[in-house]
Design an enzyme around this catalytic site. Structure first.
Site, PDB file in Angstrom:
ATOM      1  N   CYS A  36     -14.005   2.364  -4.653  1.00 30.65           N
ATOM      2  CA  CYS A  36     -13.190   2.387  -3.437  1.00 30.65           C
ATOM      3  C   CYS A  36     -13.932   1.528  -2.436  1.00 30.65           C
ATOM      4  CB  CYS A  36     -13.033   3.809  -2.917  1.00 30.65           C
ATOM      5  SG  CYS A  36     -12.257   3.902  -1.275  1.00 30.65           S
ATOM      6  N   HIS A  91     -14.232   1.629   0.602  1.00 30.46           N
ATOM      7  CA  HIS A  91     -14.915   2.327   1.701  1.00 30.46           C
ATOM      8  C   HIS A  91     -16.312   2.799   1.304  1.00 30.46           C
ATOM      9  CE1 HIS A  91     -10.901   2.663   3.490  1.00 30.46           C
ATOM     10  NE2 HIS A  91     -11.479   3.016   4.614  1.00 30.46           N
ATOM     11  N   CYS A 110      -7.747  -3.457  -2.576  1.00 34.42           N
ATOM     12  CA  CYS A 110      -7.697  -1.991  -2.570  1.00 34.42           C
ATOM     13  C   CYS A 110      -7.783  -1.487  -4.005  1.00 34.42           C
ATOM     14  CB  CYS A 110      -6.373  -1.576  -1.936  1.00 34.42           C
ATOM     15  SG  CYS A 110      -6.030   0.188  -2.002  1.00 34.42           S
ATOM     16  N   GLU A 139     -14.337   6.086   7.560  1.00 31.85           N
ATOM     17  CA  GLU A 139     -13.476   5.623   8.657  1.00 31.85           C
ATOM     18  C   GLU A 139     -13.980   6.154  10.002  1.00 31.85           C
ATOM     19  OE1 GLU A 139     -10.042   4.231   8.889  1.00 31.85           O
ATOM     20  OE2 GLU A 139      -9.974   3.547   6.828  1.00 31.85           O
ATOM     21  N   ASP A 189      -5.212  -4.952   1.663  1.00 33.61           N
ATOM     22  CA  ASP A 189      -5.799  -3.629   1.465  1.00 33.61           C
ATOM     23  C   ASP A 189      -4.985  -2.649   2.297  1.00 33.61           C
ATOM     24  OD1 ASP A 189      -7.837  -1.701   0.668  1.00 33.61           O
ATOM     25  OD2 ASP A 189      -8.509  -1.759   2.735  1.00 33.61           O
ATOM     26  N   SER A 190      -5.171  -1.357   2.056  1.00 36.92           N
ATOM     27  CA  SER A 190      -4.470  -0.360   2.863  1.00 36.92           C
ATOM     28  C   SER A 190      -4.962  -0.368   4.311  1.00 36.92           C
ATOM     29  CB  SER A 190      -4.676   1.028   2.267  1.00 36.92           C
ATOM     30  OG  SER A 190      -6.053   1.336   2.232  1.00 36.92           O
TER      31      SER A 190
END
Lengths: 272, 272
Positions: A189, A191, A76, A157, A13-14
Site C-alpha cells: 500500500c 501509504h 494505488c 494520513e 491513486d485514490s
C-alpha cells in the site's frame, strides 16, 4: 490528442499515497512530464469493493487519457489489485500497476524464508499479490503470508507515524510475521512506507521491507525505452496535479509523500 | 409520488454510522416505515470538504425523495454540519439534522462547567456545533471546547472498540477535556457511541456523554405530530436499506450499529 514521446506519463491513486510512486518515477526518469490524479473525493479505495474501485479507476484513466498520456501508472495497490485487467482492456496505451513489480522485487530479495504481504482489505482480499508471487516463483514455489492492516492508512494520513499508538497497532498486525520465518515483507500500500520505522520495529531486523515504488519506476523506464517513448532530454519536464476534492489538504499532506513542495493542484469533477 | 402519513421517513448517512440514529427512530416511532441510504461507495464524509459532502448529500436526498419520503433525517454529523442549508432549500419535505438536537440535549445536561464536542475534521472545522450551542445558550452563554478525533471512525469501523489501542488513542485526543472542567461531552459523530466505554474512561466519570440519536428521534416525533404526518398504528412498518457499494459488509457491520439483524440491502448507483 496524439500520444508520442513528448506526451506525459499519467499516474492515478485514490489520494496522496501514489505520490511515493511519482517520486520514484521523477527520480528514475527526470526528463518525463507527468499528470497525477488523486481521487480525494472518493478516497479511500482499500475498504471498498472491487466493483466500485474498478468503476472509479476507469473514470480516472479516462480523465488522464483525454489529456494525452502515453502510459498509465496505477499507483494505488488496491486499484492495481482489482482493476488492472479492466484498465488494460479499455486503454489504448500501456498500463502499469504496482503489484507485479513489487512481487518480483520481493522474490529477488527473499532468502528462502518466505514473503509477507501487507495491504488494504481490498488488496489482500483480491489475492493479487499472492497470485503474482506464486506465478513469478514458478516451479520453485514460495511461501506467502498476507495480512490486511486497515488502520495503517488513517494513521499515515493523520501523520501519526511514530510513538505509542502506531507502534502498538503495528505490533498487533505484525506479531505473526515476526514469528513466521518470513524474511521479506512487501509494503503493499503506498501509504505504508511512511510507517516503515514502526513496521520494521514490529517485524524485527531479519525482515527486509520492499516498497513497490522503485520497482514500478524501473518497469516504466524499460517499457518506455522498449516502445521508443522515452522523452528526449533537454527540455524542462512539467508536473501537473489534479484532485477531485478541494486541493488544500492534498497540497499540504502531499508534500510529505512526494518529498518536495506541490505548488498547486487543480480540482476536477469526475462524478458525472 | 405524493407524501402523506403513510409515507416512509428517509434517513441517510455516509455509511453504517447513521444506523444508531435509525435505531432510536425505530424505538421512538415504532409505527413508522423507513428508507435508509448508506453511501458506502463514497464513505467517509468526515475527512472530505464541505463542497463535496454537500454534493453527495444532495444526491442522497434526491434518491430518497424520489421514493416518496415524508421527512428526511440527515443522520451523518458531517453532512448535518455542512449541508443542512442546501438540503432544506432544495427539498419540499422537512429536513432534520443531528447537530441542533444534540447541542440542545447537551445544554440541558451541563452543570455549568462547559460543553465539549468531538467529531470528524469536517464537523469540527465547520463550527456547526459551536454555533448551535452558543445560539441555544443565548445571553447565558456557554463555554465550548471542540476537537476532531479522526481515528475514531476507522477504529469503530474495524471493530477495535476496547483494549490498548483505542484506549491510548482516546487518551491522546481527550486528555485536555479531562483537565478543562467540561462536564458534558457531545459524541458528534454517529460512530462514536460504539467507543463510549474508552471515551468515558479517558474523560473521567464527572463528564456526561451525550449522543444525538435519542434527541434527534424526539425532534422527529414532535415534528411529525405537529404536521399531522405520524403513521397510523395497526400496520406493520417496513424498513428498507440501500447502499452504494456492495451490501455484504453493510449487512454484517450494520447489525452491530442497529442492534438487530439487517436481512438485506439493495445496491444502487448514485454516481451518474
Amino acid at each position: 490528442m496524439r500520444q508520442g514521446s513528448h506526451s506525459p506519463i499519467g499516474v492515478f491513486d485514490s489520494g496522496v499515497g501514489g505520490l511515493t510512486v511519482l517520486k520514484a518515477l521523477m527520480s528514475h526518469l527526470p526528463h518525463e512530464s507527468t499528470l497525477y490524479l488523486g481521487d480525494t473525493a472518493r478516497v479511500p479505495y482499500g475498504t471498498k469493493s472491487g466493483e466500485v474501485v474498478t468503476r472509479y479507476s476507469l473514470k480516472n484513466a479516462e480523465f488522464l487519457l483525454e489529456r494525452g498520456i502515453k502510459l498509465l501508472v496505477v499507483a494505488c495497490n488496491t486499484a492495481s489489485a482489482v482493476a488492472l485487467p479492466a484498465l488494460s482492456a479499455a486503454l489504448p496505451v500501456p498500463v502499469v500497476g504496482v503489484i507485479a513489480p513489487g512481487a518480483r522485487a520481493a522474490l529477488r530479495r527473499t532468502r528462502g524464508g518466505g514473503v509477507g504481504v501487507i495491504g488494504t482489505p481490498g488488496t489482500i482480499r483480491s489475492g493479487a499479490y499472492q497470485r503474482e508471487l506464486e506465478a513469478a516463483a514458478g516451479a520453485e514455489g514460495v511461501k506467502v503470508k498476507a495480512r490486511a492492516c486497515p488502520l495503517f492508512v488513517p494513521l499515515a494520513e493523520e501523520g501519526w507515524l511514530g510513538g505509542d499508538v502506531p507502534r502498538l497497532v503495528a505490533r498487533e498486525y505484525l506479531a505473526d510475521f515476526a514469528r513466521s520465518g518470513v524474511d521479506t515483507l512487501v509494503l503493499g500500500c503506498t501509504h505504508y512506507p511512511l510507517l516503515k520505522d514502526v513496521i520494521a520495529e514490529a517485524v524485527g531486523p531479519q525482515v527486509e521491507l520492499v516498497d513497490s515504488a522503485e520497482a514500478t519506476a524501473e518497469v516504466v523506464a524499460s517499457l518506455l525505452e522498449e516502445q521508443m517513448l522515452l522523452a528526449p532530454g533537454g527540455g524542462t519536464p512539467a508536473h501537473h496535479y489534479f484532485v477531485t476534492d478541494v486541493p488544500d489538504r492534498f497540497v499540504e499532506v502531499g508534500a510529505r509523500f512526494l518529498g518536495r513542495p506541490i505548488h498547486s493542484a487543480e480540482q476536477v469533477d469526475l462524478s458525472f
